[in-house]
Design an enzyme around this catalytic site. Structure first.
Site, PDB file in Angstrom:
ATOM      1  N   ASP A  19       6.089  15.242   0.669  1.00  0.00           N
ATOM      2  CA  ASP A  19       5.322  14.343  -0.136  1.00  0.00           C
ATOM      3  C   ASP A  19       5.789  12.704   0.588  1.00  0.00           C
ATOM      4  O   ASP A  19       6.181  11.808   0.103  1.00  0.00           O
ATOM      5  CB  ASP A  19       5.715  14.317  -1.704  1.00  0.00           C
ATOM      6  CG  ASP A  19       5.805  15.560  -2.108  1.00  0.00           C
ATOM      7  OD1 ASP A  19       4.466  16.315  -1.971  1.00  0.00           O
ATOM      8  OD2 ASP A  19       6.716  16.125  -2.843  1.00  0.00           O
ATOM      9  N   GLU A 197      -4.336  16.710  -6.419  1.00  0.00           N
ATOM     10  CA  GLU A 197      -3.069  15.836  -6.715  1.00  0.00           C
ATOM     11  C   GLU A 197      -2.984  15.112  -5.460  1.00  0.00           C
ATOM     12  O   GLU A 197      -3.725  14.775  -4.693  1.00  0.00           O
ATOM     13  CB  GLU A 197      -1.887  16.684  -7.064  1.00  0.00           C
ATOM     14  CG  GLU A 197      -1.734  17.770  -5.826  1.00  0.00           C
ATOM     15  CD  GLU A 197      -0.760  18.469  -6.020  1.00  0.00           C
ATOM     16  OE1 GLU A 197       0.016  18.728  -7.066  1.00  0.00           O
ATOM     17  OE2 GLU A 197      -0.323  19.626  -5.163  1.00  0.00           O
TER      18      GLU A 197
END
Ligand code: FUB
Length: 308
Positions: A19, A197
Site C-alpha cells: 500500500d 479500492e
C-alpha cells in the site's frame, strides 16, 4: 564502494511492505507503507503498524521504522491498512484505515510535527459511517485551499476536509460518487464497475486524476486503472488500465508522485522471497504522461534509475 545507479524492485527487502503512499516534501520523497507481518493470524492480513522510508535520489533509501501503530490508537484493534499523508500549515497528517474495537472500519488521523513521525492519534475516528466501506483514504488540497478526502471499497466516497484537516464539513457530509460504467468501466466488483479500492486522487496540468485498484470482468486479481475529471468532485470519466494484474498477489495499490522532474507509479507485488497474498512488497516504475494527459499501461519493471 561502487556507486549504485539503479534500485532494483522490490524497494524494501528486509520486511514485507504494501500500500505505498509517496509524498514529496522539498527535495525528499517520503514513502509511507503498510507492513505485512511475517507470521499470520487466522491466515489473513496481519498488519499492526505503518512504516516510512525516504529518498533524495530514488536509489538510496533511509528507513524511519515504525511511525504510527495500532498501539497508538486506543479505539482500534486491528487492520493497520493503506495510509496517505499530507502537510498543511507545518503539521503532517497521516490518514489510516483501521478496524474499530466495537467492529467495522473507520479512518484514523495521525498528527506530527515531522514527516517521518512519530504520529499521535486524533483520539477518535475522522470518518466512521458504521460500515466496512471506510478504508483507503486519499487526501488532496486543491489550488483554492479546499482539501478533499476520498476513500472507499466498494463505493468511492468523499468528504470536504476543514482547514484543520482533522474534521470535515458535516452539513455536506459523506458524498457518494455515482458508480457508473462511464466513470469506472464495467467490472466485477460489487457495484458492477471495475472500481475496487485504493483510490489515489491528485491533479496535474488542470486534470483531476483518480487512480485505483480495479477488478476486471471475469478477473480474480486486481489491476490498476484510472479515471479523470475537470472538477475535483467529478463526474469521473474512465481513462484506462494503468497496470495489468500479474503481480502474483490478489491486491495491488497505486501511489503516484512527481519527483525532481520524473513521474513514478508505486505499486505492490508478491515478488520478495516468501511473497504471498498477505506478504507483499512495494515496487516502483517510472512513467510519462501523453500530451493530452492520458497515461499508457505501465509495465511492472525491474526498478528505477538514480536521479539528481
Ligand atoms: O493492505 C490491506 C488492504 O489491501 C488495503 O487497504 C487495500 O488497498 C489492499 O491493498
Amino acid at each position: 564502494m561502487e556507486e549504485q545507479n539503479f534500485r532494483k524492485n522490490p524497494i524494501i527487502t528486509d520486511i514485507y511492505t504494501a500500500d505505498p503512499a509517496p509524498t514529496v516534501y522539498g527535495d525528499t520523497l517520503y514513502l509511507y507503507t503498510t507492513h505485512d507481518e511475517d507470521e499470520l493470524i487466522n491466515d489473513f492480513y496481519t498488519m499492526k503498524d505503518w512504516r516510512c522510508f525516504s529518498t533524495k535520489d530514488m536509489v538510496n533509501w533511509t528507513d524511519h521504522g515504525v511511525i504510527f501503530s495500532l498501539d497508538d490508537i486506543a479505539w482500534a484493534d486491528d487492520r493497520a491498512w493503506a495510509p496517505q499523508a499530507i502537510e498543511r500549515n507545518g503539521k503532517y497528517y497521516l490518514y489510516c484505515p483501521v478496524h474499530k474495537r466495537n467492529g467495522g472500519m473507520a479512518i484514523a488521523v495521525g498528527i506530527s510535527d515531522n514527516p517521518a513521525g512519530p504520529f499521535k492519534d486524533l483520539g477518535h475516528p475522522l470518518v466512521d459511517e458504521g460500515d466496512w466501506n471506510d478504508i483507503d483514504p486519499t487526501v488532496f488540497i486543491d489550488d483554492d485551499d479546499q482539501a478533499y478526502l476520498y476513500f472507499g471499497n466498494p463505493e468511492l466516497r468523499y468528504v470536504l476536509l476543514n482547514e484543520d484537516m482533522i474534521s470535515y464539513d458535516k452539513e455536506i457530509g459523506v458524498v457518494k460518487i455515482p458508480m457508473t460504467e462511464e466513470s469506472f468501466a464495467k467490472g466485477s466488483h460489487d457495484t458492477g464497475t471495475s472500481y475496487g479500492e485504493g483510490p489515489w486522487f491528485y491533479k496535474k496540468n488542470g486534470i483531476y486524476y483518480m487512480v485505483y485498484a480495479a477488478f476486471g470482468v471475469d478477473k480474480r486479481d486486481e489491476h490498476l486503472a484510472y479515471s479523470t475529471s475537470d472538477s475535483p468532485t467529478g463526474p469521473w470519466k474512465y481513462g484506462g488500465i494503468l497496470m495489468t494484474e500479474e503481480g502474483g498477489v490478489f491486491t495491488n495499490h497505486p501511489g503516484i508522485a512527481d519527483f525532481k522532474g520524473h513521474s513514478y507509479l508505486f505499486y505492490h507485488t508478491g515478488d520478495l522471497p516468501g511473497g504471498s497474498l498477505f506478504h507483499r512488497s512495494v515496487c516502483v516504475a517510472e512513467f510519462k504522461y501523453n500530451e493530452d494527459g492520458s497515461i499508457n499501461t505501465i509495465p511492472k519493471c525491474d526498478g528505477v534509475e538514480k536521479i539528481k
